[in-house]
Design a protein around this motif. Structure first.
Motif, PDB file in Angstrom:
ATOM      1  N   PRO A   1       4.665   3.116  -3.023  1.00 21.82           N
ATOM      2  CA  PRO A   1       3.307   2.693  -2.560  1.00 21.82           C
ATOM      3  C   PRO A   1       3.275   3.479  -1.052  1.00 21.82           C
ATOM      4  O   PRO A   1       2.272   3.855  -0.590  1.00 21.82           O
ATOM      5  CB  PRO A   1       3.173   1.238  -2.454  1.00 21.82           C
ATOM      6  CG  PRO A   1       4.232   0.686  -3.514  1.00 21.82           C
ATOM      7  CD  PRO A   1       5.385   1.701  -3.522  1.00 21.82           C
ATOM      8  N   VAL A   2       4.289   3.439  -0.175  1.00 26.48           N
ATOM      9  CA  VAL A   2       4.272   3.887   1.123  1.00 26.48           C
ATOM     10  C   VAL A   2       4.162   5.563   0.980  1.00 26.48           C
ATOM     11  O   VAL A   2       3.422   6.131   1.671  1.00 26.48           O
ATOM     12  CB  VAL A   2       5.656   3.755   1.906  1.00 26.48           C
ATOM     13  CG1 VAL A   2       5.481   4.286   3.351  1.00 26.48           C
ATOM     14  CG2 VAL A   2       5.786   2.026   1.961  1.00 26.48           C
TER      15      VAL A   2
ATOM     16  N   LEU B   1       0.554   5.911   0.066  1.00 26.56           N
ATOM     17  CA  LEU B   1      -0.200   5.775   1.467  1.00 26.56           C
ATOM     18  C   LEU B   1      -0.074   6.809   2.756  1.00 26.56           C
ATOM     19  O   LEU B   1      -1.035   6.972   3.257  1.00 26.56           O
ATOM     20  CB  LEU B   1      -0.088   4.295   2.090  1.00 26.56           C
ATOM     21  CG  LEU B   1      -0.848   3.652   3.023  1.00 26.56           C
ATOM     22  CD1 LEU B   1      -2.429   3.783   2.588  1.00 26.56           C
ATOM     23  CD2 LEU B   1      -0.350   2.589   3.703  1.00 26.56           C
TER      24      LEU B   1
ATOM     25  N   SER C   1       1.798  -0.595  -7.548  1.00 26.47           N
ATOM     26  CA  SER C   1       1.034   0.318  -6.535  1.00 26.47           C
ATOM     27  C   SER C   1      -0.148   1.096  -6.937  1.00 26.47           C
ATOM     28  O   SER C   1      -1.031   1.081  -6.162  1.00 26.47           O
ATOM     29  CB  SER C   1       2.111   0.989  -5.989  1.00 26.47           C
ATOM     30  OG  SER C   1       2.648   2.138  -6.892  1.00 26.47           O
TER      31      SER C   1
ATOM     32  N   LEU D   1      -4.097  -0.967  -1.324  1.00 29.30           N
ATOM     33  CA  LEU D   1      -2.699  -0.509  -0.969  1.00 29.30           C
ATOM     34  C   LEU D   1      -2.428  -0.667   0.554  1.00 29.30           C
ATOM     35  O   LEU D   1      -1.440  -0.846   1.200  1.00 29.30           O
ATOM     36  CB  LEU D   1      -2.506   1.035  -1.488  1.00 29.30           C
ATOM     37  CG  LEU D   1      -1.356   1.432  -1.441  1.00 29.30           C
ATOM     38  CD1 LEU D   1      -0.439   0.635  -2.155  1.00 29.30           C
ATOM     39  CD2 LEU D   1      -1.247   2.755  -1.851  1.00 29.30           C
TER      40      LEU D   1
ATOM     41  N   ILE E   1       0.462  -3.164   1.930  1.00 35.25           N
ATOM     42  CA  ILE E   1       1.696  -2.350   2.039  1.00 35.25           C
ATOM     43  C   ILE E   1       2.818  -3.370   2.883  1.00 35.25           C
ATOM     44  O   ILE E   1       3.671  -3.370   2.385  1.00 35.25           O
ATOM     45  CB  ILE E   1       1.592  -1.146   2.581  1.00 35.25           C
ATOM     46  CG1 ILE E   1       2.684  -0.366   2.110  1.00 35.25           C
ATOM     47  CG2 ILE E   1       1.123  -1.113   3.969  1.00 35.25           C
ATOM     48  CD1 ILE E   1       2.718  -0.029   0.656  1.00 35.25           C
TER      49      ILE E   1
ATOM     50  N   ALA F   1       6.076  -4.995   0.932  1.00 33.86           N
ATOM     51  CA  ALA F   1       7.031  -4.637   1.358  1.00 33.86           C
ATOM     52  C   ALA F   1       7.939  -6.031   1.736  1.00 33.86           C
ATOM     53  O   ALA F   1       9.112  -6.197   1.507  1.00 33.86           O
ATOM     54  CB  ALA F   1       7.152  -3.912   2.616  1.00 33.86           C
TER      55      ALA F   1
END
Length: 439
Positions: free
Chosen positions: A127-128, A131, A264, A273, A277, A281
């Motif tokens: 996901p990071v 993004l 995600s 998202l 995020i 996390a």
């Protein structure tokens, strides 16, 4: 226990010794730890898979509740044993499997928790990457290092992070549900959604139970810190029956609204998202810490080495395997649903049927190096799981394995001990022969 032994055990979070009374926690603290364990983005992913495979009512609701009821009852039995003895899964296994025999369940459970750690690290990194555009590999390495660092500190750090992450994931989960209702056009619209990839009930139940059967089997690793039996059982039920069900529904409703099971991708499609995020996390961090902590305890039982050093090695292995495990997620769950439930079933049989739930069960000793009744029970339970029917009353393969393992172990133990030169008496009997000395 000598002062020196107590100090050594405390420095390594009592990996191979009972948790002393001064270190035990109350219901609220234990519930937060267990919720932090079960509030996992991978459970949302499993829920997403189920959401793509079932109609919302009654199929999805029935499958989720049935799976988590099995997990809750199973975990509660183990939680009762743990809060009675204040011993970890692996120390309890020393009595059930024998000192050397316990290395088999410790290895299986340690490997699965390292695997879950790897899945979690990847679920943080991807996901990071979506993004911010940061490459996945350095994100996986950074996430693995940070998560491993807190586990090295021990149970206290897991407890602190849980207090932050549990409220955070509730915010993210309910935000996703509200967005799902809005995007789909309300509850009636979601109820009318036809499954994109239909699943049979038995497959859905196997996924639901398999998604956290390894975690439920490791319940004693955390519930051993409970102040009493009521606290241990109550916190376990809260974590598995309530917490895990919530995560499934969060993932399932989002998947039904977006058509995406991947957590995600689903959050990105919902426009959550970016805001979610940090919460995601934190959520992954708590469960990964629990998984890696449990793997360290298992490896400590296998090797006799320090938990902290083994935790670092396990964290490194999970980080390296993160990408592979992320891309083989459903197959991993099916594997777990077959091979792990018998371990917990044997521990339940040993404590409740053979030990009769006695508090004098507190011991780190075993009757013999290998307890063949446990090995036989494990093999037969796996076989029963594999041949379980796909439909009907006996279609829940993990439950069949748990019951089979408990009954076979309790029934065969005395006979096999007599014929394989293994003392038939328990550790309590040996202590009485040595003058009534208790550990």
């Amino acid at each position: 226990m000598s002062d020196r032994e107590s100090e050594r055990g405390g420095g390594d979070d009592f990996a191979l010794t009972p948790v002393p009374e001064s270190e035990r926690r109350g219901f609220l603290s234990m519930s937060m730890v267990m919720l932090g364990f079960t509030f996992f983005a991978a459970s949302m992913w499993t829920g997403g898979t189920l959401g793509m495979g079932f109609r919302l009512w009654p199929d999805l609701v029935g499958t989720v509740l049935a799976g988590n009821l099995i997990l809750g009852v199973y975990g509660a039995f183990l939680g009762y044993a743990a809060s009675s003895t204040n011993l970890s899964t692996h120390v309890l296994a020393r009595r059930a499997f024998g000192v050397r025999g316990s290395k088999l369940p410790s290895l299986l459970l340690a490997l699965t928790q390292i695997g879950w750690f790897g899945v979690g690290v990847a679920m943080f990194a991807y996901p990071v990457n979506r993004l911010l555009g940061i490459p996945v590999a350095p994100l996986i390495v950074a996430g693995g290092l940070l998560m491993t660092g807190t586990v090295v500190i021990g149970f206290r750090a897991i407890e602190w992070i849980s207090w932050i992450a549990v409220p955070a994931i509730l915010v993210l989960g309910f935000g996703s549900v509200i967005r799902a209702f809005g995007d789909a056009g309300g509850l009636s619209a979601l109820m009318a959604v036809e499954p994109a990839s239909p699943l049979p009930f038995s497959r859905g139940l196997a996924l639901g139970v398999g998604s956290f059967i390894s975690g439920a089997t490791l319940t004693p690793d955390f519930v051993r810190f409970a102040r009493d039996r009521r606290t241990g059982v109550g916190a376990t039920v809260v974590g598995f029956t309530f917490g895990n069900s919530l995560m499934f529904f969060f993932g399932a409703l989002g998947a039904m609204a977006t058509g995406m099971a991947d957590t995600s991708e689903m959050l990105a499609a919902q426009g959550l998202l970016g805001g979610g995020i940090a919460l995601l996390a934190l959520n992954i961090w708590t469960t990964n810490d629990n998984a890696l902590y449990a793997s360290g305890l298992g490896l400590a039982n296998m090797t006799g080495l320090r938990r902290k050093s083994l935790t670092v090695a396990a964290g490194a292995a999970g980080t390296v395997l993160a990408h592979f495990l992320y891309n083989h997620f459903v197959g991993w769950l099916v594997f777990l649903s077959v091979f792990l439930p018998p371990i917990g079933g044997i521990l339940i049989g040993d404590f409740f049927l053979k030990g009769r739930g006695s508090r004098s069960f507190q011991t780190t000793d075993a009757d013999c190096p290998v307890r063949w009744s446990a090995m036989l029970a494990w093999v037969l339970a796996v076989a029963v799981s594999k041949v379980s029917p796909e439909e009907g009353l006996l279609c829940v393969a993990p439950l069949n394995a748990i019951v089979t393992a408990a009954l076979v172990y309790a029934g065969a133990d005395g006979f096999l001990c007599r014929h394989l030169s293994c003392p038939a008496g328990g550790p309590e009997s040996r202590s009485e022969k040595e003058g009534g000395r208790k550990p």
